[in-house]
Design an enzyme around this catalytic site. Structure first.
Site, mmCIF file in Angstrom:
data_model
loop_
_atom_site.group_PDB
_atom_site.id
_atom_site.type_symbol
_atom_site.label_atom_id
_atom_site.label_comp_id
_atom_site.label_asym_id
_atom_site.label_seq_id
_atom_site.Cartn_x
_atom_site.Cartn_y
_atom_site.Cartn_z
ATOM 1 N NE ARG A 45 -3.047 0.341 3.220
ATOM 2 C CZ ARG A 45 -2.410 0.388 4.411
ATOM 3 N NH1 ARG A 45 -1.622 1.398 4.695
ATOM 4 N NH2 ARG A 45 -2.581 -0.566 5.281
ATOM 5 C CE1 TYR A 97 -14.850 11.507 -16.797
ATOM 6 C CE2 TYR A 97 -14.492 11.539 -14.439
ATOM 7 C CZ TYR A 97 -14.814 10.853 -15.591
ATOM 8 O OH TYR A 97 -15.073 9.520 -15.525
ATOM 9 C CE LYS A 194 -10.840 8.376 -18.748
ATOM 10 N NZ LYS A 194 -11.203 9.648 -18.146
HETATM 11 C C1 LIG Z 1 -11.655 10.068 -16.854
HETATM 12 C C2 LIG Z 1 -11.293 11.367 -16.330
HETATM 13 C C3 LIG Z 1 -11.092 11.576 -14.949
HETATM 14 C C4 LIG Z 1 -11.320 10.480 -13.923
HETATM 15 O O1 LIG Z 1 -10.439 9.432 -14.062
HETATM 16 P P1 LIG Z 1 -10.780 7.882 -13.720
HETATM 17 O O2 LIG Z 1 -9.514 7.194 -14.030
HETATM 18 O O3 LIG Z 1 -11.935 7.486 -14.581
HETATM 19 O O4 LIG Z 1 -11.142 7.843 -12.257
HETATM 20 C C5 LIG Z 1 -10.701 12.833 -14.528
HETATM 21 N N1 LIG Z 1 -10.527 13.846 -15.400
HETATM 22 C C6 LIG Z 1 -10.714 13.689 -16.724
HETATM 23 C C7 LIG Z 1 -10.505 14.835 -17.635
HETATM 24 C C8 LIG Z 1 -11.105 12.453 -17.229
HETATM 25 O O5 LIG Z 1 -11.308 12.308 -18.549
#
Ligand SMILES: *Cc1c(COP(=O)(O)O)cnc(C)c1O
Length: 378
Positions: A45, A97, A194
């Site tokens: 952790r 987001y 992403k």
């Molecule tokens: C997807 C996304 C998040 C959140 O991320 P997760 O990995 O889905 O928790 C935050 N900011 C933006 C711009 C995103 O596209």
């Protein structure tokens, strides 16, 4: 673009075996020689060697001294929110987001005080800084899904004038196309899910900073609360990073071609893409971004029925929440990613039912354009 960093960051041959790729240290704990005598690793952790490699790569890519990786983008956001004193004021971009909006308004609203502002309007930002004296400014540029571009240099200087720290969510561009720390941002946040991982097979997050105190606080919280990334996910993201620069180049090329194609299409009302000369903040984009990536937003002629038909007819574009993968994806924010924002709020900021968000992948451009053309036919 930093292809060399992408290929080599966080990579040094394994000391014991010479293995060129980092081992996946799939372990929860580490044997100590004597109580408290260990090699820097006590419990996964807090620390894990595969995650250490990923964090080295992430800090190098974003040009920051420190990086922490977490189990998701939202859990990184949670740690930042817990790092603020109770009752802090947070000024946030009004086009962020959907999950960020939900986290702030539905979870942390009992702890802090949130206000939302169009960060492209610097006068309005200054008015809010003066009136509220917020501890933190949170923004996305380009924003999601309207792709509004905020001048990082100016907004960060303004916030610092009022002793307000700045967090930039850099998910939409990846460290290849924009580096907010160079403009003075205090923390850069990424959803690794992403572009950075890029293969739609990991959910992960990261924070980068140049400030030791900030890093120590966030590391303490990561260990105390527990959302650190797993060894296997860390390894997958390290693998994804090797082609990040190549992938971003392809996303940029295809993104610009798709945006130009849609702008000329008779069934399209308007296209938003920061590297199109028609974009309202095109010159700021050209100044601070090395490319505009694969995110393209457009407004169809018509309303919800037309948008629904288009979304159902796309073949190469998968109808899915998420973005930044090698495969093209299409999203309808009002029904999907941004449904957690109340309709009245959505309409106020221009998030209408005929708005479609594309994450343009790295497939052959002719196939991508044909798919869009077919789906747009009446
Ligand atoms: C997807 C996304 C998040 C959140 O991320 P997760 O990995 O889905 O928790 C935050 N900011 C933006 C711009 C995103 O596209």
């Amino acid at each position: 673009m930093n292809s060399t960093i992408c290929v080599h960051a966080g990579g040094h041959p394994d000391k014991e075996t010479g293995a060129i790729m980092p081992p996946i240290y799939q372990t929860s704990t580490y044997v100590q020689e004597s109580p408290g005598v260990h090699r820097g690793y006590e419990y996964t952790r807090s620390h894990n060697p595969t995650r250490t490699r990923l964090e080295e790569a992430l800090s190098e890519l974003e040009g920051g001294k420190y990086a922490l990786s977490t189990a998701s983008g939202l859990s990184a956001e949670m740690l930042i929110m817990h790092s603020l004193e109770k009752g802090s004021k947070v000024l946030c971009g009004d086009d962020v987001y959907g999950g960020t909006y939900r986290l702030f308004n539905k979870v942390f609203s009992s702890l802090h005080d949130f206000s939302f502002v169009d960060t492209t309007n610097l006068n309005l930002v200054e008015e809010n800084l003066k009136a509220l004296r917020p501890a933190m400014l949170w923004l996305e540029t380009p924003s999601n899904p309207l792709l509004k571009v905020t001048s990082l240099k100016e907004v960060i200087a303004l916030a610092h004038k009022y002793q307000c720290r700045v967090v930039v969510d850099n998910t939409f561009l990846s460290p290849i196309l924009q580096n907010p720390l160079k403009f003075g941002a205090d923390i850069v946040l990424h959803s690794l899910t992403k572009y950075i991982n890029g293969h739609s097979d990991v959910v992960g997050g990261a924070m980068m900073t140049n400030c030791k105190e900030t890093y120590d606080k966030l590391f303490f919280l990561q260990n105390a609360i527990g959302p650190s990334s797993s060894p296997f996910d860390s390894w997958l993201v390290l693998r994804g990073i090797k082609t990040l620069s190549l992938r971003m180049k392809a996303h940029c090329e295809n993104g610009l071609k798709v945006a130009s194609f849609l702008e000329k299409h008779s069934n399209v009302e308007k296209v938003l893409y920061p590297f199109l000369p028609s974009h309202p903040q095109h010159s700021i984009a050209a100044e601070q971004m090395k490319g505009a990536g694969g995110m393209v937003t457009f407004f169809m002629k018509g309303g919800l029925p037309e948008a629904r038909r288009f979304l159902e007819k796309c073949k190469i574009f998968s109808l899915a929440e998420s973005l930044g993968g090698v495969e093209s994806m299409v999203d309808h924010p009002a029904i999907m990613t941004h449904a957690s924002i109340p309709q009245s709020e959505r309409e106020k900021i221009g998030l209408t039912d005929n708005l479609v968000r594309l994450s343009v992948g790295i497939e052959d451009i002719d196939d991508i354009l044909n798919d869009l053309d077919n789906a747009l036919k009446k």
